[in-house]
Enzyme design. Structure first.
Site, PDB file in Angstrom:
ATOM      1  N   ARG A 118      39.903  40.647  36.189  1.00 34.73           N
ATOM      2  CA  ARG A 118      40.686  39.776  37.080  1.00 34.73           C
ATOM      3  C   ARG A 118      40.184  38.332  37.054  1.00 34.73           C
ATOM      4  NH1 ARG A 118      41.489  42.810  42.676  1.00 34.73           N
ATOM      5  NH2 ARG A 118      42.913  41.068  43.001  1.00 34.73           N
ATOM      6  N   ASP A 314      50.579  42.623  49.320  1.00 34.68           N
ATOM      7  CA  ASP A 314      50.072  43.956  48.953  1.00 34.68           C
ATOM      8  C   ASP A 314      51.092  45.055  49.240  1.00 34.68           C
ATOM      9  OD1 ASP A 314      47.693  42.828  48.138  1.00 34.68           O
ATOM     10  OD2 ASP A 314      46.678  43.200  50.037  1.00 34.68           O
TER      11      ASP A 314
HETATM   12  C1  S3P Z   1      43.208  39.257  50.707  1.00 34.68           C
HETATM   13  C2  S3P Z   1      44.090  38.359  50.154  1.00 34.68           C
HETATM   14  C3  S3P Z   1      45.137  38.744  49.187  1.00 34.68           C
HETATM   15  C4  S3P Z   1      45.379  40.252  49.196  1.00 34.68           C
HETATM   16  C5  S3P Z   1      44.095  41.031  49.183  1.00 34.68           C
HETATM   17  C6  S3P Z   1      43.283  40.705  50.420  1.00 34.68           C
HETATM   18  C7  S3P Z   1      42.183  38.769  51.638  1.00 34.68           C
HETATM   19  O1  S3P Z   1      44.710  38.376  47.898  1.00 34.68           O
HETATM   20  O2  S3P Z   1      46.160  40.610  48.090  1.00 34.68           O
HETATM   21  O3  S3P Z   1      44.322  42.423  49.158  1.00 34.68           O
HETATM   22  O4  S3P Z   1      41.550  39.598  52.337  1.00 34.68           O
HETATM   23  O5  S3P Z   1      41.971  37.546  51.708  1.00 34.68           O
HETATM   24  P1  S3P Z   1      44.932  36.874  47.300  1.00 34.68           P
HETATM   25  O6  S3P Z   1      44.064  35.941  48.033  1.00 34.68           O
HETATM   26  O7  S3P Z   1      44.547  36.990  45.847  1.00 34.68           O
HETATM   27  O8  S3P Z   1      46.384  36.599  47.503  1.00 34.68           O
END
Ligand code: S3P
Length: 436
Positions: A118, A314
């Site tokens: 990632r 999500d």
């Molecule tokens: C999260 C932010 C989101 C989400 C992840 C949890 C967080 O990701 O998809 O499951 O706790 O800040 P991104 O910041 O990559 O959008």
């Protein structure tokens, strides 16, 4: 694991603790001075990795009982003696890198095969502008070694809507000369801002239309607090959608987080005609929570507004499952971020639904669920779905199997424990037929 067409799902349950809030409670507890007590912590694999990481950075971390944890923070991080392995957790590694960048030390981070694939440049870029340096694999992949300390202020405009990147910059800003500012063109989940305030920090937020400027003044100290973790709406989504698509069902999830930046799925299901009721709305630990009941409903397809994506990013996999049982197509646009989650979730949902007899159209940053390909509109099922170790892809397809004509199997069910330990027992307690 295989899910088979099930009778009405009935019951009342509590969703596991919110994953985003659980990571943050441990990290802020470790950065703070003094004792932080956490109640309702999600004891999934991702969060347990963060707990271990906080111990590696010098905090005392102790499990007191089910979901009850105590963190004694030392007011800062010390250099870990070994590589920090964050497992499957993007939130864990990105937030911890931000927090660690504020200290004059080096730390090496890694994760499982999914996490090592990632993108980390999105976090390294702003941390680099603040003065941190790193060495990593090509393309900004883990494993990587971060060298922090002597950070300077940054005003960073997020190129993609990401609460993880925002949070990493704010946590680094705690120990940067002059603090930090994050500008987000679209609002993303604000748990870090809320929790920083609860730990005693000043965080100023200015709204300019849809844009938010989040300012963390420099030179601030955090003090330990008590954190009550609400139920995770991203996990509650699975039993709720299961009830919506399974005839005769009625399921209530108690204590579900209703933060306005996390309720995009509920809004979308409402637009689709879902029979949902929200009761007992209350404040718990600085967040709004409520009990949410879903009853079986004939859904209709909708165009999901792209600007809603950050508040349900999500939840698109399970929304795609709901859409498979709806009348008419459901278009999901502006969801390119789904391709860089634990798996390429657009590709895997498109493949899984197609294998189960649901027509879909996949675009670079979109997915349209056209509907069941058969004349009677039933979803055929009858596939073994490849999940690439992604917990949400696995849970989504098992829910699909509960209302399909033929069973649906998933290849790596063990990964579900990263975010939803107890998923199988809980679904079975509602009447779902899921077995090995
Ligand atoms: C999260 C932010 C989101 C989400 C992840 C949890 C967080 O990701 O998809 O499951 O706790 O800040 P991104 O910041 O990559 O959008």
């Amino acid at each position: 694991m295989t899910a088979t067409r099930s009778g009405p799902l009935k019951g009342v349950l509590r969703a596991p603790g919110d994953k985003s809030i659980s990571h943050r409670a441990l990290i802020l507890g470790a950065l703070a001075s003094g004792v932080t007590e956490v109640e309702g912590l999600l004891e999934g694999e991702d969060v347990k990795r963060t707990a271990a990481a906080m111990a590696a950075f010098g905090a005392e971390v102790e499990r007191l009982g089910e979901g009850r944890w105590r963190v004694v923070g030392k007011g800062g991080f010390s250099e870990p003696a070994d590589v920090v392995d964050c497992g499957n957790a993007g939130t864990g590694v990105r937030l911890i890198m931000g927090a660690a960048a504020g200290f004059a030390m080096s730390a090496t981070f890694t994760g499982d095969a999914s996490l090592r694939g990632r993108p980390m440049m999105r976090v390294l870029k702003p941390l680099g502008e603040m003065g941190a340096t790193w060495m990593c694999r090509a393309g900004g992949r883990l494993p990587l070694t971060l060298q922090g300390g002597l950070l300077k202020h940054v005003a960073y405009r997020l190129p993609e809507p990401s609460a993880q990147v925002k949070s990493a910059v704010l946590l680094a800003g705690l120990h940067a000369n002059g603090g930090a500012e994050v500008i987000e063109p679209e609002a993303t989940r604000d748990h870090t801002e809320r929790m920083l305030r609860a730990f005693g920090a000043e965080v100023d937020v200015h709204e300019h239309g849809p844009e938010r400027h989040i300012i963390l003044p420099g030179g601030q100290k955090l003090n330990g607090i008590k954190v009550v973790v609400p139920g995770d709406p991203s996990s509650a989504a699975f039993p709720l959608v299961a009830a919506l698509i399974t005839p005769g069902s009625e399921v209530t999830v108690e204590g579900m987080l209703l933060n306005p930046l996390r309720i995009g799925l509920l809004e979308t299901l409402g637009d689709m005609g879902a029979d949902l009721s929200v009761t007992n709305v209350r404040e718990e630990g600085g967040e709004t929570v409520a009990d949410v009941t879903a009853r079986h409903s004939q859904l209709v397809g909708v165009d999901v507004p792209p600007e809603r994506a950050p508040s349900m990013i999500d939840e698109y996999p399970i929304l795609a499952v709901a859409a498979a049982f709806a009348d008419g197509p459901t278009a999901m646009r502006g969801i390119g971020e789904m391709r860089v989650k634990e798996s390429d979730r657009i590709a895997l949902m498109a493949a899984g639904l197609t294998a189960c007899g649901v027509a879909v159209e996949e675009g670079p940053d979109s997915l349209t669920v056209v509907g069941a390909v058969r004349a009677n509109h039933g979803v055929k099922g009858g596939a073994r779905v490849t999940t690439h170790g992604d917990h949400r892809i696995a849970m989504s397809h098992l829910i699909l199997g509960l209302a399909s004509d033929e069973p649906v199997a998933v290849d790596e069910p063990g990964m579900i424990a990263t975010s939803f330990p107890g998923f199988f027992d809980l679904m079975r307690s509602l009447g779902a037929e899921i077995s090995a």
